[in-house]
Enzyme design. Structure first.
Site, PDB file in Angstrom:
ATOM      1  N   LEU A  10       0.827  -1.217   0.000  1.00 37.68           N
ATOM      2  CA  LEU A  10       0.000   0.000   0.000  1.00 37.68           C
ATOM      3  C   LEU A  10       0.858   1.262   0.000  1.00 37.68           C
ATOM      4  O   LEU A  10       0.342   2.360  -0.258  1.00 37.68           O
ATOM      5  CB  LEU A  10      -0.944   0.018   1.215  1.00 37.68           C
ATOM      6  CG  LEU A  10      -2.292  -0.680   1.054  1.00 37.68           C
ATOM      7  CD1 LEU A  10      -2.136  -2.121   0.601  1.00 37.68           C
ATOM      8  CD2 LEU A  10      -3.061  -0.648   2.387  1.00 37.68           C
ATOM      9  N   HIS A  92      13.321  -2.479   1.608  1.00 35.41           N
ATOM     10  CA  HIS A  92      12.668  -2.111   0.334  1.00 35.41           C
ATOM     11  C   HIS A  92      13.479  -0.989  -0.339  1.00 35.41           C
ATOM     12  O   HIS A  92      14.070  -0.137   0.348  1.00 35.41           O
ATOM     13  CB  HIS A  92      11.230  -1.644   0.599  1.00 35.41           C
ATOM     14  CG  HIS A  92      10.434  -1.415  -0.636  1.00 35.41           C
ATOM     15  ND1 HIS A  92      10.530  -0.268  -1.393  1.00 35.41           N
ATOM     16  CD2 HIS A  92       9.524  -2.194  -1.267  1.00 35.41           C
ATOM     17  CE1 HIS A  92       9.719  -0.350  -2.424  1.00 35.41           C
ATOM     18  NE2 HIS A  92       9.098  -1.509  -2.371  1.00 35.41           N
ATOM     19  N   GLU A 140      13.943  -6.548  -6.203  1.00 34.69           N
ATOM     20  CA  GLU A 140      13.343  -5.271  -6.613  1.00 34.69           C
ATOM     21  C   GLU A 140      14.466  -4.425  -7.193  1.00 34.69           C
ATOM     22  O   GLU A 140      15.348  -3.991  -6.453  1.00 34.69           O
ATOM     23  CB  GLU A 140      12.736  -4.561  -5.402  1.00 34.69           C
ATOM     24  CG  GLU A 140      11.404  -5.100  -4.990  1.00 34.69           C
ATOM     25  CD  GLU A 140      10.392  -3.989  -4.799  1.00 34.69           C
ATOM     26  OE1 GLU A 140      10.802  -2.842  -4.575  1.00 34.69           O
ATOM     27  OE2 GLU A 140       9.202  -4.264  -4.899  1.00 34.69           O
ATOM     28  N   GLY A 179       6.768  -2.647 -11.515  1.00 30.76           N
ATOM     29  CA  GLY A 179       6.124  -2.520 -12.823  1.00 30.76           C
ATOM     30  C   GLY A 179       5.142  -3.611 -13.173  1.00 30.76           C
ATOM     31  O   GLY A 179       4.691  -3.706 -14.320  1.00 30.76           O
TER      32      GLY A 179
HETATM   33  O1  G3P Z   1       6.944  -3.267  -3.197  1.00 26.27           O
HETATM   34  C1  G3P Z   1       6.635  -3.374  -4.563  1.00 26.27           C
HETATM   35  C2  G3P Z   1       6.724  -2.040  -5.226  1.00 26.27           C
HETATM   36  O2  G3P Z   1       7.941  -1.382  -4.963  1.00 26.27           O
HETATM   37  C3  G3P Z   1       6.471  -2.147  -6.712  1.00 26.27           C
HETATM   38  O3  G3P Z   1       5.905  -0.949  -7.090  1.00 26.27           O
HETATM   39  O4  G3P Z   1       4.247   0.415  -8.295  1.00 26.27           O
HETATM   40  O5  G3P Z   1       6.007  -0.872  -9.583  1.00 26.27           O
HETATM   41  O6  G3P Z   1       4.113  -2.100  -8.448  1.00 26.27           O
HETATM   42  P1  G3P Z   1       5.034  -0.884  -8.435  1.00 26.27           P
END
Ligand code: G3P
Length: 218
Positions: A10, A92, A140, A179
């Site tokens: 979120l 993160h 990530e 993404g």
């Molecule tokens: O924790 C997952 C997030 O960093 C990914 O962000 O907006 O690319 O789905 P988004």
């Protein structure tokens, strides 16, 4: 696939946190008692989460163990668990922490059976973190893919394959995030060996977040 893990982060999106949290989670009612869907939520909403049964909630970060006492501003696993929070993201890319803090949190979490999704930005960090005693490693990549429309599984397939092998060699499950916007992105991630995905904007900022999440689940 019932064993694929979907973590909806979120973050700090206006429509999902703070005073918006309860209405956002009410809209997600169809995901109550869905074991492979987890919502990563801000500390401020732990009490609200505790009042909403049937969902799986993780924190977005947690402080290293200091016990109870004169630790101003601390948010501990112990208190998080009192509100039914069963795990946390850690390191993160938008909230990176030191190796010392990672080691301390992972060690305490293991003793409490508190899940940790340890985020890594490249294969080298996946390798380094895979030696730690945490259940999930999340790949990530650097922020340019986050929030964008090119998924990490499209942009970095070779890194995901490498990361999956590294994590598996240490008995870890690899998740991927950045993404992710479509079922195809999820299927591609799974085909590359990922055990689940992390998603934020593709769900939280969608016109219909519950429909967007349903559309991702394979
Ligand atoms: O924790 C997952 C997030 O960093 C990914 O962000 O907006 O690319 O789905 P988004």
């Amino acid at each position: 696939m019932a064993d694929t893990l979907y973590i909806v982060n979120l973050k700090h999106y206006r429509n999902a946190v703070g005073r918006s949290f309860r209405s956002f989670m009410e809209s997600m009612g169809r995901f109550r008692h869905v074991e492979n869907v987890v919502f990563a939520i801000p500390h401020v909403n732990f009490p609200d989460a505790h009042a909403m049964d049937g969902f799986r909630f993780f924190a977005q970060d947690i402080d290293p163990p200091s016990g109870f006492g004169a630790y101003t501003g601390s948010v501990s696993m112990d208190v998080a668990m009192e509100y039914g929070i069963s795990g946390t993201l850690l390191n993160h890319s938008e909230r990176r922490v030191s190796d010392e803090r990672i080691a301390s949190v992972v060690q305490r979490a293991a003793s409490l059976s508190f899940d940790v999704v340890l985020c890594a930005r490249d294969a080298e960090e996946v390798r380094r973190f895979s030696s730690l005693n945490c259940r999930y490693i999340a790949y990530e990549p650097p922020p340019e893919l986050i929030g964008g429309n090119i998924s990490v599984s499209t942009a970095r397939p070779e890194v995901i394959r490498q990361a999956v092998e590294i994590a598996r060699a240490s008995g870890k499950s690899l998740l991927v995030g950045a993404g992710i916007k479509s079922r195809g992105d999820v299927e591609k991630s799974i085909d590359l060996g990922a055990s689940g995905i992390l998603v934020a904007s593709g769900v939280v900022l969608a016109n219909s977040p519950p429909d967007a999440l349903s559309s991702l689940i394979v």
